[in-house]
Write an enzyme that holds these catalytic residues in place. Sequence first.
Site, mmCIF file in Angstrom:
data_model
loop_
_atom_site.group_PDB
_atom_site.id
_atom_site.type_symbol
_atom_site.label_atom_id
_atom_site.label_comp_id
_atom_site.label_asym_id
_atom_site.label_seq_id
_atom_site.Cartn_x
_atom_site.Cartn_y
_atom_site.Cartn_z
ATOM 1 N N GLY A 78 10.703 9.904 -12.105
ATOM 2 C CA GLY A 78 10.346 10.994 -11.190
ATOM 3 C C GLY A 78 10.966 10.730 -9.830
ATOM 4 N N ARG A 79 10.410 11.397 -8.835
ATOM 5 C CA ARG A 79 10.970 11.293 -7.479
ATOM 6 C C ARG A 79 11.036 9.851 -6.984
ATOM 7 N NH1 ARG A 79 7.918 16.485 -6.812
ATOM 8 N NH2 ARG A 79 6.113 15.199 -7.229
ATOM 9 N N ILE A 80 9.945 9.104 -7.196
ATOM 10 C CA ILE A 80 9.913 7.751 -6.618
ATOM 11 C C ILE A 80 10.846 6.819 -7.397
ATOM 12 C CG2 ILE A 80 8.448 5.787 -6.012
ATOM 13 C CD1 ILE A 80 6.122 7.812 -5.655
ATOM 14 N N THR A 138 4.012 -0.353 -8.192
ATOM 15 C CA THR A 138 3.509 0.450 -7.065
ATOM 16 C C THR A 138 2.965 1.783 -7.588
ATOM 17 O OG1 THR A 138 5.730 1.350 -6.707
ATOM 18 C CG2 THR A 138 5.085 -0.513 -5.325
ATOM 19 N N ARG A 196 0.114 2.685 -10.546
ATOM 20 C CA ARG A 196 -1.333 2.592 -10.635
ATOM 21 C C ARG A 196 -1.676 1.305 -11.383
ATOM 22 N NH1 ARG A 196 -1.578 5.704 -7.093
ATOM 23 N NH2 ARG A 196 -2.664 7.701 -6.984
ATOM 24 N N GLU A 230 -9.654 -1.463 -7.686
ATOM 25 C CA GLU A 230 -9.289 -1.542 -6.270
ATOM 26 C C GLU A 230 -10.545 -1.336 -5.445
ATOM 27 O OE1 GLU A 230 -6.104 1.084 -5.238
ATOM 28 O OE2 GLU A 230 -4.726 0.132 -6.642
ATOM 29 N N HIS A 250 -2.564 -1.604 -1.860
ATOM 30 C CA HIS A 250 -2.263 -0.180 -2.087
ATOM 31 C C HIS A 250 -1.747 0.468 -0.805
ATOM 32 C CE1 HIS A 250 -3.312 3.483 -4.795
ATOM 33 N NE2 HIS A 250 -2.243 3.719 -4.068
HETATM 34 C C1 DGY Z 1 -0.688 8.375 -3.974
HETATM 35 O O1 DGY Z 1 -0.410 9.241 -3.135
HETATM 36 O O2 DGY Z 1 -0.922 8.658 -5.137
HETATM 37 C C2 DGY Z 1 -0.710 6.962 -3.502
HETATM 38 O O3 DGY Z 1 -1.058 6.079 -4.478
HETATM 39 C C3 DGY Z 1 -1.618 6.811 -2.299
HETATM 40 O O4 DGY Z 1 -0.864 7.213 -1.244
#
Ligand code: DGY
Length: 305
Positions: free
Chosen positions: A152-154, A221, A223, A252, A271
């Site tokens: 995806g984007r990230i 980064t 979940r 968390e 997080h």
């Molecule tokens: C999200 O936006 O889903 C991040 O985990 C928290 O900023």
Amino acid sequence: MAKVFVTRALPFPALDRLREAHEVEEWPGELPPEDLGAHLGEAEGLLSLVTDRVDASVIESAPRLKAIANMAVGTDNIDLEAAAARGIPVGNTPDVLTDATADLAFALLLALARRIVPGSEMVRSGAWRTWEPAADLGADLAEATLGIVGWGRIGQAVARRAEGFGMEIVHSSRSSGVPLEELLERADFVTLHTPLTPETRHLIDADALARMKPTALLVNTARGGVVDQDALRTALHEGTIAGAALDVTDPEPLPADHPLLDAPNLLVVPHVGSATVRTRAKMAAMAVDNLLAALDGRPMPYPVT
Ligand code: DGY
């Protein structure tokens, strides 16, 4: 004017727009409200964070609720089906945190690869004796293979950064790239960028970790639930993989005495993927835009459902 419940103090300018238009109750606690439903009896709008579990029972305890704006791109904290069953639109904050999260994934990757935290601890503890020709050696990024799980984007933003570092990139997603097994076997670094769904829960389990190279490093980064943490702990202790860096954990916050934290070569941060001044202000603005629209009877500009 509608009644809106905001689950934490949000010191961002966008909140003024919400306060001007509606009757806003902001939870004053430093920690999330323990019994969220108890605060929603009158609420028509809810501005929630990733720390708020908006499950079916919370939605049920909010008979007047008309809109949920999550200040996050992820919405695994919300029971989307329960909201849809009541016709409550849910919005999120996509795009705006892509670069910040990709930056953090890369920061973790570099920190692990170049042993930044152990090096810093060594200096502070007085253990630094001299320039060591063959100690504290890390891994090169250039020419190494980065496996990106989720496209995806990230994930794609991480790929752009990796190109600049001269890395080979391989990715795996539901609709493109190579099979996950192949990625895990080929990659020197594996970085996770998939949402948490029933399909991706414990995607990185003992079998997946066993496929990785013993020199490989894992970055999460996405979940916490995407990684089977018990399996990760074992893999780190047994040297199945060389190290891991986590921005997200399950649960968390991760308690300081959690067994995972005794694993070697593990870096955990709290997080903070989206935690930059500009990104968080934009996320707040998008959540406010979503609420203002929905409470005005218009479609949310950033809808999930
Ligand atoms: C999200 O936006 O889903 C991040 O985990 C928290 O900023």
